[in-house]
Write a protein that holds these residues in place. Structure first.
Motif, mmCIF file in Angstrom:
data_model
loop_
_atom_site.group_PDB
_atom_site.id
_atom_site.type_symbol
_atom_site.label_atom_id
_atom_site.label_comp_id
_atom_site.label_asym_id
_atom_site.label_seq_id
_atom_site.Cartn_x
_atom_site.Cartn_y
_atom_site.Cartn_z
ATOM 1 N N GLU A 417 0.810 -1.221 0.000
ATOM 2 C CA GLU A 417 0.000 0.000 0.000
ATOM 3 C C GLU A 417 0.843 1.270 0.000
ATOM 4 O OE1 GLU A 417 -3.212 -0.202 -0.591
ATOM 5 O OE2 GLU A 417 -2.761 -2.347 -0.704
ATOM 6 N N LEU A 418 2.146 1.165 0.174
ATOM 7 C CA LEU A 418 3.013 2.352 0.164
ATOM 8 C C LEU A 418 3.694 2.562 -1.176
ATOM 9 C CD1 LEU A 418 4.796 2.251 3.651
ATOM 10 C CD2 LEU A 418 2.553 3.145 3.038
ATOM 11 N N LYS A 420 4.320 3.777 -4.844
ATOM 12 C CA LYS A 420 3.828 4.979 -5.520
ATOM 13 C C LYS A 420 3.315 4.697 -6.929
ATOM 14 C CE LYS A 420 6.693 8.490 -3.207
ATOM 15 N NZ LYS A 420 7.675 9.592 -3.420
ATOM 16 N N LYS A 425 1.522 -0.965 -8.143
ATOM 17 C CA LYS A 425 0.681 -1.240 -6.965
ATOM 18 C C LYS A 425 -0.459 -2.184 -7.343
ATOM 19 C CE LYS A 425 -0.259 1.925 -3.884
ATOM 20 N NZ LYS A 425 -0.831 3.087 -3.136
ATOM 21 N N LEU A 659 3.410 5.021 9.542
ATOM 22 C CA LEU A 659 3.380 4.991 8.081
ATOM 23 C C LEU A 659 2.533 6.131 7.541
ATOM 24 C CD1 LEU A 659 2.859 1.152 7.496
ATOM 25 C CD2 LEU A 659 5.010 2.429 7.436
ATOM 26 N N ASP A 662 2.517 6.958 1.393
ATOM 27 C CA ASP A 662 3.457 6.205 0.573
ATOM 28 C C ASP A 662 4.792 6.141 1.312
ATOM 29 O OD1 ASP A 662 5.052 8.590 -0.080
ATOM 30 O OD2 ASP A 662 3.380 9.129 -1.416
ATOM 31 N N HIS A 663 5.802 5.543 0.670
ATOM 32 C CA HIS A 663 7.067 5.343 1.381
ATOM 33 C C HIS A 663 7.843 6.642 1.589
ATOM 34 C CE1 HIS A 663 9.163 5.640 -2.508
ATOM 35 N NE2 HIS A 663 8.314 4.724 -2.996
ATOM 36 N N ARG A 730 8.712 0.762 4.695
ATOM 37 C CA ARG A 730 8.958 1.871 3.767
ATOM 38 C C ARG A 730 10.105 1.547 2.811
ATOM 39 N NH1 ARG A 730 10.444 6.677 7.045
ATOM 40 N NH2 ARG A 730 10.227 7.815 5.060
#
Length: 785
Positions: A417-418, A420, A425, A659, A662-663, A730
């Motif tokens: 889910e992180l 981009k 994804k 979190l 995104d990362h 991340r």
């Protein structure tokens, strides 16, 4: 004033085990010379079931009928006491000097007074001994086909007589492996021993010379005052022919865990007395009971007394121990406090079980008009200490080099889910069930055997569950294949195996190098140091020689996988997903604080807060060594605590707190950048949660007033654990994004077939496992699939 003194005398809660033993020892001859006394123990006061509670309204009517183990119980307010077992119950008004009266000096006193004025209560229990039932032993109903383990029946023939006992557990002296059982069944050293399987009796080994019958109590418990007393022991070992034919577990019980260490400081009444226990006897099957007393004094011979560590009462309506159950291991199965205050209804066999004691005998009492067989047992940790062996468990405590499987799966699940890149994804989401176990199913660690049997191991833990195993076929003498298809281990290591996959999971990186305080600091200051030659130079600085399989190359493993993901991004969707899922494992390793430290399992030159025995022995003398500071912390933190926190619903919430959407990290452009990002994660993790912080917290869990280990550890380092695991999440999402971008990935290839992914991870040339001496060659010129 007199009333105040009496009230103070009734406050016995501060009495310790040592106080009770001191009082019993001082009054030993006084008690044992009573006409009806047959034994003594220390424990908690037994209160008849129908006796009032202090909060009950008046009037209170005192009960005087015989108190037995069957008709009484330990309550929350029961006070420490000396238990005195009598074979005749005599009412108070029957003592005196008249006809038909019992001499007053034969009355058991209600209290004993020590020289300094301390008052110790006495609880009299009617428990007349009777002869034991000599019923023939019968094996558990469902016998295994090929594998030996705890709970099975041992058969020995000596002088044409048949003897039976129970396999307790496996132990090792560091060189040989033994099955533990009752000494009186083992026979002389060298006697052939058989164990019953489904097809009948099979030879498993011979009796060892490692046997014990008794030991001076003062030698075993030097801090406890007990004179002229032997600790009764009846334990022997069987040297097994082929350890590969054995499981360390007990049939019908969960996998065996590290033992409950019994020593003077750990013997607190509330943690032991009235606690539920469970065992598997070869004659009786599953046995349930409660610890009724400690240091039960069961006979006197030649001026010396004999005691056992534990007296275990049978559970109500449950099978009772009988002939053939000697050797069985009893497990402590403490109940968990329920939020509503009700009783814990979890079956004993499904609780968190800790090996506690070895049964070597039984005492049968006529209890409330029926025959009850009580188990007489000795602490397993005491047995291991005297015989200079250690318990064998399925996943030994020590440096595993990884988060537990649950930690890896949680990192893999959250990282998706992180990401981009929207196309990547979507591709990862479509294959989430292949990458990891869904978070909503991660309330406990998946079992390796279940994952292997399912036909597909989620990719995030393939390196542990598949690659850290012998390749199949790896056949035992019994014809059992204990290998795994795709396994990469090449040589034995204790009770497991090792090979070139193992150094890919870790790196002891917190030693100074090239003028920097740690290896990550040195490489981040000068990326040119990230070479195999410099890595070898670094490990050559260690005071003790480090062999190739212990020279951790975790950053290089990430570099290797990044380059392969880049190669696969555009046109090889199966290979990309397989590599992406497997990368989750190593990224998880980089965020494990102990995984990048020479203190991975404690600080070897420091003493622990609470002295305790180690599982290690001196290589020259084979003598038992004392534990060092933090020994056992690796498994206790990264597997047991993580599993506990996930089961309580705490782990994932703590990670998510740290979190974002995104990362939020700059993309690596090549494998070297990915390796440097891994070193950055390792450095930041060590700053957020230093290994010394975890070790200090772990040591405090051994203090007498500490909550259970996992609960106490989480209370101290849970928040920081959430932060370091978030760093791993991340970094993983960033490397996925970076490899996809660098490789020109631009298409969602949809859900991939698990059969194809499995074929990849079972191929030994897919992301080939190598050591530091081959890693650069493998990065630049990978072995063809």
């Amino acid at each position: 004033m007199a009333g105040k003194v009496q009230q103070d005398e009734l406050d016995f809660s501060s009495l310790s085990v040592q106080d009770l033993i001191e009082a019993r020892d001082q009054y030993h001859f006084h008690l044992m010379n009573k006409a009806n006394v047959v034994g003594t123990a220390v424990g908690l006061y037994l209160i008849r079931h129908d006796e009032y509670y202090p909060s009950d309204p008046l009037p209170h009517v005192k009960k005087t009928y015989p108190r037995t183990f069957e008709n009484s119980e330990v309550r929350g307010y029961s006070w420490p006491c000396i238990l005195v077992l009598v074979d005749t119950w005599i009412d108070q008004d029957k003592f005196g000097s008249g006809d038909g009266k019992t001499a007053p000096w034969d009355a058991v006193p209600k209290r004993l007074y020590l020289a300094d004025g301390r008052c110790v209560p006495v609880c009299t229990v009617y428990a007349p001994p009777v002869g034991q039932n000599e019923t023939a032993p019968s094996a558990p109903r469902r016998l295994p086909q090929t594998t030996y383990g705890g709970g099975l029946r041992i058969h020995v023939k000596v002088q044409q007589q048949d003897y039976f006992a129970t396999v307790g557990c496996l132990v090792t002296d560091g060189h040989l492996t033994y099955a533990l059982t009752a000494r009186h069944v083992c026979g002389p050293p060298g006697t052939e021993v058989q164990v019953e399987l489904r097809q009948g009796l099979q030879r498993v080994g011979v009796s060892s010379s490692k046997q014990i019958t008794r030991k001076l109590f003062s030698d075993v418990y030097p801090a406890l005052p007990m004179r002229q007393t032997y600790l009764g022991l009846d334990v022997g070992l069987i040297r097994v022919d082929d350890v590969r034919d054995w499981t360390p577990n007990i049939y019908h019980l969960p996998p065996i865990r590290p033992l409950f260490d019994v020593y003077e400081q750990s013997l607190t009444l509330r943690k032991i007395i009235d606690q539920p226990v469970v065992a598997v006897g070869a004659a009786s099957g599953i046995l349930e009971g409660k610890i009724q007393g400690m240091f039960y004094r069961y006979r006197s011979v030649g001026g010396y007394d004999y005691v056992s560590d534990f007296l275990i009462a049978p559970g109500n309506g449950k099978p009772q121990t009988r002939h053939g159950d000697s050797g069985a291991v009893w497990f402590l199965a403490s109940a968990k406090p329920q939020p509503d205050g009700t009783e814990d209804k979890t079956p004993l066999v499904k609780r968190h079980l800790r090996p506690l004691a070895v049964e070597w005998g039984a005492q049968t009492f006529a209890d409330s008009g029926k025959r009850s067989s009580f188990s007489v047992a000795t602490s397993l940790s005491t047995v291991c200490k005297i015989l200079d062996v250690e318990l064998v468990v399925e996943n030994p405590t020590g440096v595993s080099g990884t988060w537990g499987a649950l930690g890896h799966y949680s990192i893999g699940s959250m990282a998706v889910e992180l990401v981009k890149d929207p196309t990547l994804k979507a591709f990862l989401r479509a294959n989430a069930d292949a990458l990891s176990v869904p978070l909503n199913q991660l309330n406990k660690e998946p079992k390796q055997k279940d994952l292997l049997a399912s036909g597909f191991v989620p990719l995030a833990d393939v390196p542990d569950i598949v690659w850290k195993k012998y390749p199949s076929p790896h056949v035992t003498k019994k014809g059992q294949d204990i290998g795994v298809t795709g396994g990469r281990d090449t040589q034995p290591s204790g009770f497991s195996s090792t090979g070139p996959e193992h150094p890919n999971h870790h790196c002891d990186a917190d030693v100074p190098f090239k003028g920097s305080p740690t290896l990550p600091d040195a490489c981040l200051a000068d990326p040119g140091l990230l070479t195999a030659a410099n890595w070898n130079d670094y490990f050559d600085t260690f005071p003790e020689k480090v062999n190739t399989l212990h020279r951790g190359i975790l950053p290089f493993r990430v570099w290797q996988i990044f380059e392969r993901m880049k190669d696969y991004a555009a046109n090889n969707p199966d290979e990309f997903i397989a590599a992406a899922g497997i990368l989750a494992h190593y990224n998880g390793d980089s965020s494990q604080p102990l995984n990048g430290s020479v203190m991975a399992d404690g600080i070897k030159d420091q003493e622990p807060d609470i002295p305790r025995d180690s599982s290690r022995t001196d290589k020259k003398t084979n003598a038992k060594l004392p534990a060092y500071r933090g020994e056992g912390v690796h498994s206790g933190y990264e597997t047991e605590m993580i599993n506990w926190a996930a089961g309580k619903g705490l782990l994932f919430d703590e990670i998510v707190k740290n979190l974002g959407a995104d990362h939020g990290l700059k993309l690596a452009t090549n494998g070297r950048d990915a390796a440097l990002a891994t070193l950055t994660t390792m450095r930041d993790v060590a700053t957020l949660l230093p290994p010394t912080t975890i070790i200090d917290a772990y040591e405090r869990t051994f203090h007498p007033d500490s909550p259970p280990h996992s609960e106490a550890l989480w209370g101290e380092v849970g928040a920081e654990t959430g932060k370091v695991m978030a760093l791993g999440v991340r970094a993983l999402a960033m490397i996925w994004d970076a490899a996809w971008t660098a490789g020109g990935g631009n298409k969602d290839h949809g859900k991939r077939k698990l059969k194809q992914l499995r074929a990849l991870y079972e191929n030994p040339n897919f992301l080939r496992s190598v050591t530091v001496n081959e890693i650069e060659q493998e990065i630049a010129n990978p072995t063809p699939l």
